[in-house]
Design an enzyme around this catalytic site. Structure first.
Site, PDB file in Angstrom:
ATOM      1  N   CYS A 136      44.834  27.716  40.153  1.00 14.00           N
ATOM      2  CA  CYS A 136      43.972  26.246  40.481  1.00 14.00           C
ATOM      3  C   CYS A 136      43.881  25.594  41.713  1.00 14.00           C
ATOM      4  O   CYS A 136      44.826  26.375  42.563  1.00 14.00           O
ATOM      5  CB  CYS A 136      44.403  25.234  39.606  1.00 14.00           C
ATOM      6  N   ARG A 147      39.713  29.618  43.668  1.00 14.62           N
ATOM      7  CA  ARG A 147      40.910  29.664  43.151  1.00 14.62           C
ATOM      8  C   ARG A 147      40.941  29.464  41.466  1.00 14.62           C
ATOM      9  O   ARG A 147      41.962  29.597  40.750  1.00 14.62           O
ATOM     10  CB  ARG A 147      41.896  28.619  43.591  1.00 14.62           C
ATOM     11  N   TRP A 173      41.883  26.568  36.829  1.00 11.85           N
ATOM     12  CA  TRP A 173      41.940  27.973  36.088  1.00 11.85           C
ATOM     13  C   TRP A 173      42.948  28.053  34.953  1.00 11.85           C
ATOM     14  O   TRP A 173      44.179  28.127  35.209  1.00 11.85           O
ATOM     15  CB  TRP A 173      42.639  29.190  37.069  1.00 11.85           C
ATOM     16  N   ASN A 177      49.064  22.670  40.042  1.00 12.32           N
ATOM     17  CA  ASN A 177      48.752  24.045  39.860  1.00 12.32           C
ATOM     18  C   ASN A 177      49.865  24.971  39.665  1.00 12.32           C
ATOM     19  O   ASN A 177      50.843  24.792  40.500  1.00 12.32           O
ATOM     20  CB  ASN A 177      47.935  24.542  41.310  1.00 12.32           C
ATOM     21  N   GLY A 178      49.854  25.647  38.501  1.00 14.38           N
ATOM     22  CA  GLY A 178      51.018  26.228  38.084  1.00 14.38           C
ATOM     23  C   GLY A 178      51.322  26.261  36.407  1.00 14.38           C
ATOM     24  O   GLY A 178      50.414  25.942  35.899  1.00 14.38           O
ATOM     25  N   GLU A 208      41.747  55.770  36.671  1.00  7.74           N
ATOM     26  CA  GLU A 208      41.588  54.686  37.286  1.00  7.74           C
ATOM     27  C   GLU A 208      41.256  54.965  39.094  1.00  7.74           C
ATOM     28  O   GLU A 208      40.358  54.185  39.878  1.00  7.74           O
ATOM     29  CB  GLU A 208      42.704  53.478  37.051  1.00  7.74           C
ATOM     30  N   LYS A 255      38.026  53.471  41.162  1.00  8.91           N
ATOM     31  CA  LYS A 255      37.941  52.692  42.315  1.00  8.91           C
ATOM     32  C   LYS A 255      37.230  53.355  43.601  1.00  8.91           C
ATOM     33  O   LYS A 255      36.547  52.340  44.103  1.00  8.91           O
ATOM     34  CB  LYS A 255      39.553  52.454  42.783  1.00  8.91           C
ATOM     35  N   GLU A 284      33.266  53.427  42.978  1.00  4.39           N
ATOM     36  CA  GLU A 284      32.675  52.110  42.958  1.00  4.39           C
ATOM     37  C   GLU A 284      32.700  51.401  44.146  1.00  4.39           C
ATOM     38  O   GLU A 284      31.818  50.527  44.366  1.00  4.39           O
ATOM     39  CB  GLU A 284      33.158  51.069  41.587  1.00  4.39           C
ATOM     40  N   HIS A 302      41.401  74.530  33.143  1.00  2.00           N
ATOM     41  CA  HIS A 302      40.228  74.641  32.114  1.00  2.00           C
ATOM     42  C   HIS A 302      38.795  74.399  32.685  1.00  2.00           C
ATOM     43  O   HIS A 302      37.872  74.090  32.166  1.00  2.00           O
ATOM     44  CB  HIS A 302      40.133  73.820  30.934  1.00  2.00           C
ATOM     45  N   LYS A 357      30.456  41.545  38.597  1.00  2.00           N
ATOM     46  CA  LYS A 357      31.900  41.492  38.200  1.00  2.00           C
ATOM     47  C   LYS A 357      32.042  41.497  36.481  1.00  2.00           C
ATOM     48  O   LYS A 357      32.977  41.858  36.188  1.00  2.00           O
ATOM     49  CB  LYS A 357      32.369  40.063  38.758  1.00  2.00           C
TER      50      LYS A 357
HETATM   51  C1  AGP Z   1      36.289  47.879  37.380  1.00  2.00           C
HETATM   52  O1  AGP Z   1      36.756  47.886  38.716  1.00  2.00           O
HETATM   53  C2  AGP Z   1      35.053  47.351  37.261  1.00  2.00           C
HETATM   54  N1  AGP Z   1      35.101  46.222  37.644  1.00  2.00           N
HETATM   55  C3  AGP Z   1      34.562  47.592  35.841  1.00  2.00           C
HETATM   56  O2  AGP Z   1      34.795  48.781  35.177  1.00  2.00           O
HETATM   57  C4  AGP Z   1      35.112  46.597  34.664  1.00  2.00           C
HETATM   58  O3  AGP Z   1      36.855  46.947  34.538  1.00  2.00           O
HETATM   59  C5  AGP Z   1      34.535  46.684  33.541  1.00  2.00           C
HETATM   60  O4  AGP Z   1      33.262  46.058  33.607  1.00  2.00           O
HETATM   61  C6  AGP Z   1      35.381  45.865  32.294  1.00  2.00           C
HETATM   62  O5  AGP Z   1      35.109  44.404  32.712  1.00  2.00           O
HETATM   63  P1  AGP Z   1      36.091  43.394  31.763  1.00  2.00           P
HETATM   64  O6  AGP Z   1      37.490  43.771  32.094  1.00  2.00           O
HETATM   65  O7  AGP Z   1      35.747  42.029  32.405  1.00  2.00           O
HETATM   66  O8  AGP Z   1      35.723  43.483  30.548  1.00  2.00           O
END
Ligand code: AGP
Length: 615
Positions: free
Chosen positions: A2, A27, A75, A101-102, A488, A492, A495, A511, A610
């Site tokens: 927070c 935050r 938060w 905050n905590g 993963e 990264k 994207e 394969h 996001k």
């Molecule tokens: C991953 O780096 C992306 N931001 C995206 O794949 C994300 O993980 C996905 O949209 C799922 O989001 P969520 O965890 O908020 O459901």
């Protein structure tokens, strides 16, 4: 995580505190509040929503007077975001107010004792317990506010950065910190407090950063008097001259939120297991599991639904759950699951993983599963988010707000929660040997410091990024618990640098994908000493014999891969199920540095949001 802000001086506190809260919204931003004291009245205004909502409410109430003020942008960790749970919190007498905050881990036993002494609580928060504990000490010990705070804090377990005000001692603010940051701005006849310097950097560049375990009494008459919470021993405050700008402060001195969040992972993992992992007692406490343990013991199957990075965390969870809890697990893309008319039985458990808690496909999958009678357990990072409210039960990651679009600390804290869940269930089922169970619990406590050690490889990783930043393609390979990490790592890179990348189980190379290998193709291979190491070494030899470039993520001290690969990045040894918590870090940093070197918008990559709240 927070944001807290405070002002004591000769100016109007309201505009300073409100502007400071807006600086700290990165935050946390699910609710906000302010307490103002004008010499007579102490008035608290607070609301669910953002600081802008607080401004609207304050305007309607016409409550903006006072030269002492404390404010908070929340938060949520305990208690969903709503007006009552937002800060500041009054004590029962309404003489005291607090912002915090905590997390106070032992707030429940403290609350029980205070209720027994007649205290009443309006909110579900740990913070309201703390302010009434302080009041109880003040009344019973008949000591100053400063002393009351010190005595009360010595009865708590957890993390805090707090500011406390007593309307009867109108010229002082008491602040304290343990595990959460707190800065004091020292101005001309005025003082500021905040979670970082961004709320006061425009007024003064003189700052005191309290150390963990320190508290301070701030007053216009005496200035800043710092002491140890433990024993009240005075501490000589060190006033430093800040030479950073506002933007740098919000990013904690990092160039991007993504890098800041990568480096926050040791703290985020600690916060996520705090209060849940009691390794010395061999106990894992998770209310969402404890209250529904029979459902997990009787479950015939666990279905995990998620998207993107959260889906990768689900894949790691599949390996961990089947290894220890011996419950069959299926991991599904939520977007596919929701449309394919899946078979869902009443004794199925559906685990939905989502950082934002707002992903439309994951929400739709949950609703489908509930319609067909499954028990839904949510793993989210945002308290009170739609998915957390739609789930029958859940466990939050305590990663704090994740601002960078590319998920980093969400991934490692999701794995932390899921591992704790699997071990909690396995212990109850008796499907894990006692010695292994205790070993895993103690090793989990070592993970944050081991993540710190991986982060120390940053310069090495940046050099690797320099070597491969102009690649058109990249392959990521891993086996077992690290196959999802390969996926993963590829995500990264894709994207944020827009370089095409794919992740594969290492054994899949033969394969088909091995046809791609040539000297233009960098291959990141996760080759930690645990799990089929020799077979991964053979995969590396296959790649090298076709002139491929190999970047090995290896266990510290590895010599074999070092002789074969073009580059190696070392991670500390840990137990195999926990290797993803370490091996993912180099891949996060590799993609970050490549994207920066390519001049990409790391925090807001093109075409991405996001939280994908649309289909
Ligand atoms: C991953 O780096 C992306 N931001 C995206 O794949 C994300 O993980 C996905 O949209 C799922 O989001 P969520 O965890 O908020 O459901």
């Amino acid at each position: 995580m927070c944001g807290i802000v405070g002002y004591i001086g000769l100016k109007d506190a309201y505009p300073i505190v409100i502007k400071g809260l807006k600086r700290l919204e990165y935050r946390g931003y699910d609710s906000a509040g302010i307490a103002l004291f004008d010499g007579n009245n102490l008035e608290v205004t607070k609301t669910k929503g953002k600081v802008a909502d607080l401004e609207r409410v304050a305007l309607e109430k016409n409550s903006k007077k006072g030269s002492i003020g404390i404010g908070h942008t929340r938060w949520a960790t305990h208690g969903v975001p709503n007006d009552v749970n937002s800060h500041p919190h009054y004590s029962n007498s309404e003489n005291l107010v607090i912002i915090h905050n905590g997390i106070i881990e032992n707030y429940e036993p403290l609350k029980k004792e205070l209720v027994a002494r007649g205290y009443e609580f309006k909110s579900d928060t740990d913070t309201e317990v703390l302010i009434n504990l302080i009041e109880d000490v003040q009344i019973n010990e008949k000591v100053s506010l400063e002393k009351s705070v010190q005595i009360a804090l010595n009865q708590t377990i957890g993390a805090y950065a707090i500011a406390v005000f007593d309307k009867r001692q109108e010229d002082e603010l008491i602040v304290a910190r343990l595990g959460s940051p707190l800065a004091i701005g020292v101005g001309e006849n005025e003082f500021f407090i905040a979670s970082d310097a961004s709320p006061f950097i425009e007024y003064t560049s003189d700052a005191i950063y309290l150390e963990d375990g320190e508290m301070a009494k701030i007053s216009l008459n005496e200035g800043v008097v710092v002491s140890k919470i433990k024993d009240g021993v005075a501490v000589d405050p060190y006033i430093q001259k800040l030479k950073i700008n506002l933007e740098q402060i919000e990013k904690g001195g990092f160039d991007h939120f993504m890098l800041k969040e990568i480096y926050e992972q040791p703290h985020a993992i600690t916060d996520t297991y705090r209060g849940r992992l009691l390794a010395n007692e061999g106990v894992i406490k998770m209310a969402g599991i404890d209250d529904n343990i029979d459902k997990f013991l009787n479950a015939k199957r666990i279905i995990i639904v998620a998207c993107g990075t959260s889906w990768h965390a689900g894949l790691v969870a599949e390996y961990i759950f089947e290894e220890f809890s011996r419950i069959p697990v299926e991991v599904e893309y939520a977007s596919e699951f929701r449309y394919r008319n899946p078979i869902i039985n009443k004794d199925d458990i559906l685990i939905a993983i989502s950082q934002s808690g707002e992903t439309a496909d994951t929400m739709a999958a949950i609703k489908l599963a509930k319609q067909r009678g499954a028990f839904v357990f949510g793993v989210c990072n945002v308290v009170g988010s739609s998915i957390s409210r739609e789930s029958h039960a859940g466990a939050y990651t305590h990663a704090g707000p994740e601002i960078g679009v590319a998920s980093t600390k969400a991934f490692t804290t999701q794995i932390t929660v899921l591992a704790l869940m699997a071990l909690r269930i396995a212990k109850q089922k008796g499907s894990i040997a006692n010695s292994q169970y205790h070993y895993l619990l103690h090793e989990m406590e070592q993970i944050p410091s081991k993540v710190e050690k991986v982060l120390e490889q940053n310069d090495t990783i940046e050099k690797v990024a320099e070597a491969y930043k102009d690649s058109d393609n990249c392959l990521y390979l891993g086996r077992g618990f690290n196959f999802p990490v390969a996926l993963e790592g590829a995500l990264k890179l894709k994207e944020i640098s827009y370089i095409h990348a794919e992740g594969y189980p290492a054994a899949e190379m033969k394969h088909g994908p091995i046809a791609l290998i040539d000297e233009q193709m960098p291959v990141v291979v996760i080759a930690t000493k645990k799990g089929h190491y020799e077979k991964v070494v053979s995969n590396i030899q296959e790649i090298k014999s076709r002139k491929g470039k190999v970047i090995g993520v290896v266990t510290e001290g590895d010599i074999t891969v070092k002789e074969l690969a073009d580059h190696v990045i070392e991670v500390p040894e840990t137990l195999e199920p926990f290797t993803p918590l370490l091996t993912t870090i180099p891949l996060q940093l590799l993609s970050y540095h490549i994207a920066v070197k390519l001049g990409k918008n790391v925090d807001q990559p093109r075409n991405l949001a996001k939280s994908v709240t649309v289909e």
